[in-house]
Design an enzyme around this catalytic site. Structure first.
Site, short mmCIF file in Angstrom:
data_model
loop_
_atom_site.label_atom_id
_atom_site.label_comp_id
_atom_site.label_asym_id
_atom_site.label_seq_id
_atom_site.Cartn_x
_atom_site.Cartn_y
_atom_site.Cartn_z
N GLY A 128 0.82 -1.20 0.00
CA GLY A 128 0.00 0.00 0.00
C GLY A 128 0.86 1.25 0.00
O GLY A 128 2.04 1.20 0.36
N GLN A 137 3.05 9.93 1.25
CA GLN A 137 4.37 9.28 1.17
C GLN A 137 5.15 9.69 -0.08
O GLN A 137 6.34 9.46 -0.15
CB GLN A 137 4.22 7.75 1.22
CG GLN A 137 3.69 7.24 2.56
CD GLN A 137 3.57 5.74 2.55
OE1 GLN A 137 2.55 5.20 2.15
NE2 GLN A 137 4.62 5.04 2.98
N CYS A 172 6.61 -0.49 6.71
CA CYS A 172 6.12 0.68 5.95
C CYS A 172 7.22 1.15 5.01
O CYS A 172 8.38 1.20 5.41
CB CYS A 172 5.76 1.80 6.93
SG CYS A 172 5.25 3.33 6.13
N LEU A 173 6.85 1.49 3.78
CA LEU A 173 7.85 1.94 2.81
C LEU A 173 8.55 3.22 3.27
O LEU A 173 9.66 3.51 2.83
CB LEU A 173 7.20 2.16 1.44
CG LEU A 173 6.63 0.91 0.76
CD1 LEU A 173 5.96 1.27 -0.56
CD2 LEU A 173 7.72 -0.13 0.54
N HIS A 186 -3.59 0.78 8.05
CA HIS A 186 -2.27 1.39 7.96
C HIS A 186 -2.29 2.63 7.05
O HIS A 186 -1.77 3.69 7.41
CB HIS A 186 -1.28 0.34 7.44
CG HIS A 186 0.13 0.83 7.24
ND1 HIS A 186 1.19 0.38 8.00
CD2 HIS A 186 0.66 1.72 6.37
CE1 HIS A 186 2.30 0.99 7.60
NE2 HIS A 186 2.00 1.80 6.61
N GLU A 187 -2.92 2.48 5.88
CA GLU A 187 -2.88 3.57 4.90
C GLU A 187 -3.76 4.75 5.30
O GLU A 187 -3.38 5.90 5.09
CB GLU A 187 -3.27 3.06 3.51
CG GLU A 187 -2.36 1.95 2.95
CD GLU A 187 -0.88 2.29 2.97
OE1 GLU A 187 -0.51 3.48 2.85
OE2 GLU A 187 -0.06 1.36 3.13
N HIS A 210 -1.97 6.99 7.64
CA HIS A 210 -1.04 7.92 6.98
C HIS A 210 -1.72 9.25 6.65
O HIS A 210 -1.09 10.31 6.70
CB HIS A 210 -0.53 7.32 5.66
CG HIS A 210 0.69 6.46 5.80
ND1 HIS A 210 1.90 6.92 6.30
CD2 HIS A 210 0.92 5.17 5.45
CE1 HIS A 210 2.79 5.95 6.27
NE2 HIS A 210 2.23 4.86 5.76
NI NI Z 1 3.14 3.02 5.42
#
Ligand code: NI
Length: 156
Positions: free
Chosen positions: A46, A51, A90-91, A132-133, A136
């Site tokens: 995701g 991000q 997480c990226l 999670h997303e 953000h």
């Molecule tokens: Ni993330």
């Protein structure tokens, strides 16, 4: 389509609240397509627009299961059920993995790139990604709720 630069923890934009999308235009479509490219390039499940430095309430997810590739504009979690402890990363926080408590089932509504509303019921990894997303979009990072970190060499 293009790969965009992924912002990492420490970049203050990740702590900002993203704004609702009200214009469903070509620019939004390009952003969503770029987000897919960027997510796949990084092998992620995701990605939220913040991000890649864009404070709009836009998310893409793909668990690689059929029917679980979704673009979520103005996503809102409607209901959550159950809880379970899951390993997460997480990226924007490369090389870090830890356990967080997530609901077992999540129902979410969101618009697509054309402004149409959809409702999605998810469990497992997709439910985890929804939580999670959307966090953000309000400046949250999974590290805020990690109960235990794992050593990276133990991952996978
Ligand atoms: Ni993330």
């Amino acid at each position: 389509m293009a790969i965009r630069n992924i912002r990492e923890e420490g970049d203050e934009i990740l702590r900002k609240k993203s704004r609702e999308v009200s214009v469903f235009d070509e620019k939004l479509s390009v952003l969503i397509d770029d987000m897919y490219d960027t997510m796949y390039q990084a092998n992620g499940v995701g990605l939220a627009a913040v991000q890649v430095g864009i404070l709009k309430r836009v998310v893409v997810v793909d668990t690689r299961e059929e029917g679980e590739k979704l673009e979520l504009v103005n996503p809102e979690i409607i209901s959550k059920q159950g809880s379970r402890e899951v390993l997460e990363g997480c990226l924007s926080v490369p090389g870090v993995h830890g356990y967080v408590v997530r609901p077992e089932k999540v129902t979410l509504k969101a618009q697509d790139r054309h402004g149409e509303w959809h409702e999605y019921s998810a469990e497992g990894l997709l439910a985890q990604a929804f939580c999670h997303e959307t966090e953000h979009l309000d400046g949250g990072l999974f590290v805020d709720k990690v109960t235990e970190y794992i050593d990276n060499e133990d991952y996978e």
